[in-house]
Design a protein around this motif. Structure first.
Motif, PDB file in Angstrom:
ATOM      1  N   PRO B 148      46.802 103.517   2.756  1.00 37.33           N
ATOM      2  CA  PRO B 148      46.735 104.637   1.798  1.00 37.33           C
ATOM      3  C   PRO B 148      45.307 105.075   1.516  1.00 37.33           C
ATOM      4  O   PRO B 148      45.032 106.277   1.430  1.00 37.33           O
ATOM      5  CB  PRO B 148      47.380 104.063   0.533  1.00 37.33           C
ATOM      6  CG  PRO B 148      48.173 102.899   0.976  1.00 37.33           C
ATOM      7  CD  PRO B 148      47.520 102.361   2.211  1.00 37.33           C
ATOM      8  N   VAL B 176      50.170 113.158  11.248  1.00 38.13           N
ATOM      9  CA  VAL B 176      50.893 112.411  10.218  1.00 38.13           C
ATOM     10  C   VAL B 176      49.855 111.665   9.375  1.00 38.13           C
ATOM     11  O   VAL B 176      49.450 110.578   9.723  1.00 38.13           O
ATOM     12  CB  VAL B 176      51.861 111.403  10.855  1.00 38.13           C
ATOM     13  CG1 VAL B 176      52.716 110.752   9.794  1.00 38.13           C
ATOM     14  CG2 VAL B 176      52.719 112.083  11.896  1.00 38.13           C
ATOM     15  N   PRO B 177      49.404 112.275   8.283  1.00 38.54           N
ATOM     16  CA  PRO B 177      48.301 111.651   7.543  1.00 38.54           C
ATOM     17  C   PRO B 177      48.768 110.510   6.637  1.00 38.54           C
ATOM     18  O   PRO B 177      48.654 110.560   5.433  1.00 38.54           O
ATOM     19  CB  PRO B 177      47.742 112.803   6.714  1.00 38.54           C
ATOM     20  CG  PRO B 177      48.895 113.726   6.531  1.00 38.54           C
ATOM     21  CD  PRO B 177      49.836 113.533   7.678  1.00 38.54           C
ATOM     22  N   SER B 178      49.300 109.446   7.253  1.00 37.72           N
ATOM     23  CA  SER B 178      49.834 108.341   6.459  1.00 37.72           C
ATOM     24  C   SER B 178      48.884 107.161   6.444  1.00 37.72           C
ATOM     25  O   SER B 178      49.143 106.162   5.791  1.00 37.72           O
ATOM     26  CB  SER B 178      51.163 107.894   7.057  1.00 37.72           C
ATOM     27  OG  SER B 178      50.954 107.492   8.377  1.00 37.72           O
ATOM     28  N   VAL B 180      48.247 105.213   8.912  1.00 36.78           N
ATOM     29  CA  VAL B 180      48.462 104.290  10.022  1.00 36.78           C
ATOM     30  C   VAL B 180      48.299 105.040  11.344  1.00 36.78           C
ATOM     31  O   VAL B 180      48.375 106.255  11.380  1.00 36.78           O
ATOM     32  CB  VAL B 180      49.853 103.604   9.978  1.00 36.78           C
ATOM     33  CG1 VAL B 180      50.083 102.958   8.638  1.00 36.78           C
ATOM     34  CG2 VAL B 180      50.950 104.576  10.321  1.00 36.78           C
ATOM     35  N   GLY B 262      52.066 102.490  13.603  1.00 36.32           N
ATOM     36  CA  GLY B 262      52.918 103.674  13.490  1.00 36.32           C
ATOM     37  C   GLY B 262      54.116 103.675  14.426  1.00 36.32           C
ATOM     38  O   GLY B 262      55.050 104.436  14.235  1.00 36.32           O
ATOM     39  N   PRO B 274      50.156 107.972  15.468  1.00 34.78           N
ATOM     40  CA  PRO B 274      50.860 106.712  15.719  1.00 34.78           C
ATOM     41  C   PRO B 274      51.062 106.461  17.206  1.00 34.78           C
ATOM     42  O   PRO B 274      51.184 107.397  17.995  1.00 34.78           O
ATOM     43  CB  PRO B 274      52.206 106.899  15.006  1.00 34.78           C
ATOM     44  CG  PRO B 274      52.361 108.359  14.798  1.00 34.78           C
ATOM     45  CD  PRO B 274      50.989 108.933  14.723  1.00 34.78           C
TER      46      PRO B 274
END
Lengths: 347, 325
Positions: B148, B176-178, B180, B262, B274
């Motif tokens: 995060p 995918v800006p998560s 991971v 990911g 990912p």
């Protein structure tokens, strides 16, 4: 699956390990999904009868292999075996408890249970065909709901899982393109999004990524206070995903349509039925090599049907309806000892 | 001079004489046990290689060389390919080296050359403690705490900055800006290999005779020059060995990577996206795999074995060349 109950179940399982095995102890192996409830039942059953159960949660595939090889007294699987497979190994199959899979989202300002989706839309989102929450197809279903013009991140289970199998079975039932391109399995070659390991991995990812959508077991969504969506069922209604809706799916299902109750509970008819519901199953041999052991397995599950509902509910599983249990009792008559008589007398 | 050698020779024969007698049998047993231990390693290794080759053979036979070049991984249609996992494995391990090795060497040089005496022990022990942390803890920490923060302070700002740029835009744009992805896996792996590389490099630098260092300082070298021109070349063979050990760990690391990479079976140009590695793919799918999927996973295991083997050979060649130089 559920962190707190899991820890509890693990503790119970360890407690079982250090107790010496007795002659009447039975051994089972298979699905991880029902492990917490089986452990809890086993503990209560041991207290009441003195007989123990040793259950190894090695995954459904392993459970099937072990019962085929006759190394365990029963096998457990989340995906029911088909009639031919049951026939080939002379197996009897019956369900024990149910659970539901829900889709959860992380959209700022959206209240849980407000966003309506159809199975087809969910399939299109996971196929990467619908990429924005502001897509007109989603908007048409949700008039009056403000949805952001943001990219959707589909989140899936990266580890092979019964939950994925249930979810993709449902998607294959409601979406022809999905069935053709990806199908239903414990692992899928997902075309979009990101994978998280286990229910906790999916949960963490959905929580972290704005505008993500994920699918998890309903108990997990509840315990982690994730915002679930509604999904249109076969009757065109949008039931809330709760025990009542999962039971409704079981009640309206025709359990005898497949041998060994091997029906899929997804996409069942009925106004109240939650569309992504599933049961978990037990496998035993028809011709019992050790009649006493086989009888003990059936006695254990019979005890669980009678006394285990509350324990199951506490762990967020859904007990089977009584009429299904009655049908299971019928099915058990096929389990016979060397003398050709059912191992379990009439109930 | 003669007397001295005579004495040594005498002492030698006396030593041999003392060793004769009952301890001879002990020697034979000891030699046999040592020989058996060495042989056991070979047998176990051959057994592992044999069984994964046997398990993976149907996949190799079915897909042939295409198994290496195909990016498919479809259980429904039974189409399998190793490309995505192989690239993910190499990319994450390479990133781990690029990030982890300079830090490790910095730590080793600091500990041996610059660190005040009282701080050496605690800092050194902390580094070794890092090696004792189970990999699943790194994975959980990576997923719940690091990812995060990484998403918020690195991925999102960098993505916004480079969006639309040629090359840099492709390499650093996060779809995918998560938090991971392949880079995150590389960073977590870097943290995991630091204790190994740093400890070995430190031990090696410690073993360099003080006289070398002192004489370099004596002719007026700065600390940097001593490190750059005296210490590092002296220890280079061992340092390459340490790096290869770290690389081996990075290539095979499973749990931590599975949490933070990911897990997507897609080829992607961005290091924020990912992906998956051979080890993470096996960890994810092995417990429920059946039929050809199981064969394909075994075949992946074979490929990882071969990659690791190649790394070892390269390490051998490098160290040999370093010795010659």
């Amino acid at each position: 699956m559920k962190p707190f109950t899991y820890a509890l179940a693990l503790g119970l399982a360890t407690a079982q390990l250090i107790l010496p095995a007795r002659a009447a102890d039975i051994t089972g192996a298979g699905a991880t999904f029902p492990f917490p409830v089986y452990s809890k039942w086993a503990e209560a059953y041991r207290k009441e009868t003195g007989n123990g159960l040793n259950y190894q949660s090695i995954g459904s595939g392993g459970g099937i292999k072990q019962i085929q090889a006759k190394t365990v007294d029963f096998g457990a699987t989340d995906a029911p075996l088909k009639g031919a497979a049951l026939e080939k190994d002379g197996l009897v199959q019956f369900p024990t408890v149910m659970g539901g899979v829900v889709t959860v989202v992380n959209i700022a300002g959206l209240e849980p249970g407000k966003l309506k989706l159809t199975g087809e839309l969910v399939a299109d989102i996971y196929a990467g065909k619908i990429t924005k929450w502001s897509d007109p197809k989603i908007a048409a279903l949700n008039e009056g709901l403000k949805l952001p013009d943001a990219t959707i991140t589909p989140v899936y289970r990266s580890d092979a899982s019964g939950t994925t199998n249930i979810f993709t079975t449902y998607l294959s039932q409601v979406s022809e393109p999905w069935k053709k391109e990806y199908g239903a399995a414990t692992t899928i070659s997902w075309p979009a999004g990101q994978g998280g390991k286990g229910n906790e991995g999916v949960t963490a990812t959905v929580k972290q990524v704005p505008n993500a959508i994920g699918y998890v077991e309903s108990a997990y969504a509840k315990q982690n206070k994730l915002s679930h969506t509604l999904i249109q069922n076969k009757a065109g209604k949008y039931p809330q995903p709760d025990d009542k809706a999962f039971q409704a799916a079981a009640a309206s299902a025709d359990w005898k349509a497949q041998p060994g109750f091997g029906i899929s509970l997804t996409n069942q008819a009925g106004d109240e039925a939650w569309p992504i519901t599933a049961a978990t199953f037990i496998l035993v041999h028809k011709d019992a090599a050790d009649a006493a052991k086989s009888a003990e397995v059936l006695k254990f599950f019979n005890w669980a049907y009678k006394n285990g509902d509350k324990m199951a509910s506490e762990l967020d599983y859904v007990p089977l309806p009584d009429n299904v249990v009655a049908q299971i009792h019928e099915e058990w008559k096929q389990v016979k000892g060397k003398d050709g008589k059912p191992v379990l007398g009439s109930m | 001079m003669t007397t001295l050698t005579d004495q040594i020779a005498l002492a030698d024969t006396r030593g041999v004489a003392r060793r004769q007698g009952p301890s001879r049998g002990g020697d034979a047993v000891f030699r046999g046990a040592a020989y058996a231990s060495a042989l056991l390693v070979l047998l176990v290794l051959a057994g592992i290689l044999g069984s994964i080759l046997y398990g993976g053979w149907p996949a190799f036979r079915e897909f042939g060389f295409g198994f290496l070049t195909s990016s498919a991984w479809n259980i429904g249609t039974e189409q399998y390919g190793a490309l995505v996992a192989v690239i993910g494995t190499l990319a994450s391990a390479l990133l781990a080296l690029v990030i982890g090795v300079p830090i490790s060497l910095g730590i080793a040089i600091y500990l041996t050359q610059l660190c005040p005496g009282w701080a050496r022990k605690p800092v050194g022990m902390t580094i070794e403690l890092l090696a004792a942390v189970p990999s699943i803890i790194y994975g959980m920490w990576g997923l719940f705490i690091f990812a995060p923060l990484f998403a918020r302070f690195v991925q999102v700002p960098v993505s916004n900055l480079v969006e639309g740029m040629p090359l840099v835009g492709t390499l650093f744009y996060a779809r995918v800006p998560s938090g991971v992805g392949i880079l995150t896996a590389g960073i977590i792996l870097a943290i995991m290999i630091v204790p190994f590389v740093a400890s070995i490099a430190r031990d090696m630098l410690d073993q360099i005779p003080t006289i070398l260092r002192e004489s370099a300082y004596g002719i007026g070298c700065t600390t940097w020059e001593v490190v750059r021109h005296v210490l590092v070349p002296q220890a280079s063979v061992s340092i390459i060995g340490a790096i290869m050990l770290g690389l081996g760990r990075a290539l095979g690391e499973t749990m931590a990577v599975t949490f933070v990479i990911g897990n997507a079976n897609r080829l992607s140009a961005s290091i924020f996206d990912p992906g998956s590695t051979i080890a993470s793919r096996i960890a994810n799918e092995f417990n429920e795999a059946d039929g050809m999927q199981l064969n394909a996973l075994m075949a992946l295991g074979c490929i990882l074995f071969v990659i690791t083997f190649i790394v070892l050979i390269v390490a051998r060649l490098l160290t040999r060349r370093a010795k010659v130089a």
